[in-house]
Scaffold this active site. Structure first.
Site, PDB file in Angstrom:
ATOM      1  N   ASP A  87       0.810  -1.224   0.000  1.00  0.00           N
ATOM      2  CA  ASP A  87       0.000   0.000   0.000  1.00  0.00           C
ATOM      3  C   ASP A  87       0.844   1.275   0.000  1.00  0.00           C
ATOM      4  OD1 ASP A  87      -2.609  -0.928  -0.186  1.00  0.00           O
ATOM      5  OD2 ASP A  87      -2.886  -1.102   1.985  1.00  0.00           O
ATOM      6  N   ARG A 112       0.503  -1.771   7.606  1.00  0.00           N
ATOM      7  CA  ARG A 112       1.017  -0.528   7.012  1.00  0.00           C
ATOM      8  C   ARG A 112       1.996   0.206   7.927  1.00  0.00           C
ATOM      9  NH1 ARG A 112      -2.832   3.214   3.509  1.00  0.00           N
ATOM     10  NH2 ARG A 112      -0.738   3.696   2.726  1.00  0.00           N
ATOM     11  N   ARG A 160      -9.741   5.789  10.823  1.00  0.00           N
ATOM     12  CA  ARG A 160      -8.275   5.728  10.861  1.00  0.00           C
ATOM     13  C   ARG A 160      -7.708   6.779  11.837  1.00  0.00           C
ATOM     14  NH1 ARG A 160      -6.488   2.793   6.165  1.00  0.00           N
ATOM     15  NH2 ARG A 160      -8.138   1.295   5.711  1.00  0.00           N
ATOM     16  N   HIS A 189     -11.325   7.223   4.600  1.00  0.00           N
ATOM     17  CA  HIS A 189     -10.401   8.359   4.726  1.00  0.00           C
ATOM     18  C   HIS A 189     -11.142   9.608   4.243  1.00  0.00           C
ATOM     19  CE1 HIS A 189      -6.341   5.985   4.326  1.00  0.00           C
ATOM     20  NE2 HIS A 189      -6.457   6.435   5.552  1.00  0.00           N
ATOM     21  N   CYS A 286      -4.956   9.747  -3.282  1.00  0.00           N
ATOM     22  CA  CYS A 286      -4.249   8.782  -2.422  1.00  0.00           C
ATOM     23  C   CYS A 286      -2.799   8.597  -2.860  1.00  0.00           C
ATOM     24  CB  CYS A 286      -4.931   7.422  -2.468  1.00  0.00           C
ATOM     25  SG  CYS A 286      -6.577   7.401  -1.791  1.00  0.00           S
TER      26      CYS A 286
END
Ligand code: ARG
Length: 305
Positions: A87, A112, A160, A189, A286
């Site tokens: 990612d 992550r 998140r 997000h 992103c």
């Protein structure tokens, strides 16, 4: 690159919106090639372990996005991808950089977490007006949840980035932070539910109201009465995951309704195909972290007085 001026009909009696004139300003971005991109765990509803990823295609699409930015006068820095971090291509999550000060991310999911360290190391070695503040102490997914509109930082939470992280950002970066609560797991997000189109004197955003709690919808309606309200169809292809330079808005070519709304407001939509990266739950924004430099010169005595 030519600055486009939207034709307006002038009239002595009807005041014209000051925002009709759009100007592009060159940006500095950080991107990470999807060399090791894959979907091998599922931490958002977009990620389906049963759908194969075409890594070559992902890389070609990403190269096209990078070339598109450069063709529009923007500067792109590249961070080395790390094997085993599929990612890492979603550079927006690596941190947030304001006034040349870079706060690296602290990720929610263990898969992550090492990315936070990789981005911190990049910021520390970046030079060129970027100073590293280290890694955030609180759970913080960078520009995935932290979007600057003028001098205000809109900050997402719910999936998140934590509220404690919002307070940390306000303290460390010295910016007003406005918390917005996300309620739909598809829009986990802030940058999947809201796009910053203009950070100037007449700030403009586009967003999907139903991705936010009723209280946050009220905050957005009050701050941005003029906002573009996205359709569920445009949001569902990540049409809000966009990067604007003030005139050009880079976004997926699939969000046709959003392209039309943008044109009506004097922007030039620039459509790109990032279909492979959509499989990880991300699109244009992103893949893009903005490096905002320190002010070129300190304020003069006069300006400070
Ligand atoms: N698979 C990644 C995750 O779930 C996608 C991140 C997308 N990035 C973004 N800025 N929205 O964390």
């Amino acid at each position: 690159m030519t600055a486009l001026t939207t034709p307006t009909t002038t009239s002595a009696t009807v005041p014209q919106p000051a925002s009709a004139e759009r100007t592009a300003t060159p940006r500095r971005f950080l991107m990470c090639p999807p060399t090791y991109f894959d979907v091998v765990y599922a931490i958002n509803p977009w990620m389906d372990l049963g759908v194969p990823v075409d890594a070559g295609r992902a890389l070609a699409q990403w190269e096209h996005l990078r070339a598109t930015y450069e063709a529009h006068g923007h500067h792109v820095e590249v961070i080395d991808p790390v094997p085993g971090l599929p990612d890492m291509v979603y550079a927006a999550n690596g941190g947030v950089v304001l006034g040349g000060r870079a706060l690296a991310a602290r990720f929610t999911y263990p898969e992550r977490r090492p990315e936070g360290i990789a981005y911190e190391a990049w910021f520390a070695g970046a030079g060129d007006g970027v100073v590293s503040l280290g890694q955030a102490a609180e759970q913080n997914e960078g520009e995935g949840d932290l979007l600057l509109v003028g001098d205000v930082m809109l900050a997402g939470t719910g999936f998140r980035t934590s509220r404690a992280a919002h307070a940390e950002v306000a303290a460390l970066l010295g910016v007003e932070v406005v918390t917005l609560e996300l309620v739909d797991p598809r829009y986990y997000h802030l940058d999947t539910a809201l796009a910053v189109l203009d950070g100037g004197p007449s700030p403009l955003v586009a967003y999907l109201p139903e991705a936010f709690s009723p209280a946050s919808q009220a905050v957005l309606a009050e701050r941005y009465p003029d906002a573009i309200v996205a359709t569920p169809e445009d949001a569902a292809v990540l049409g809000l995951n966009a990067v604007s330079d003030g005139l050009h808005v880079f976004l997926t070519d699939r969000a046709t309704g959003m392209h039309a709304r943008l044109r009506e407001r004097g922007f030039e939509p620039v459509g790109v195909d990032l279909s492979e990266l959509l499989k990880g739950g991300g699109s244009v924004k992103c893949c893009t972290l903005e490096l905002r430099p320190a002010l070129a010169a300190p304020l003069s005595q006069e300006a400070r007085a």
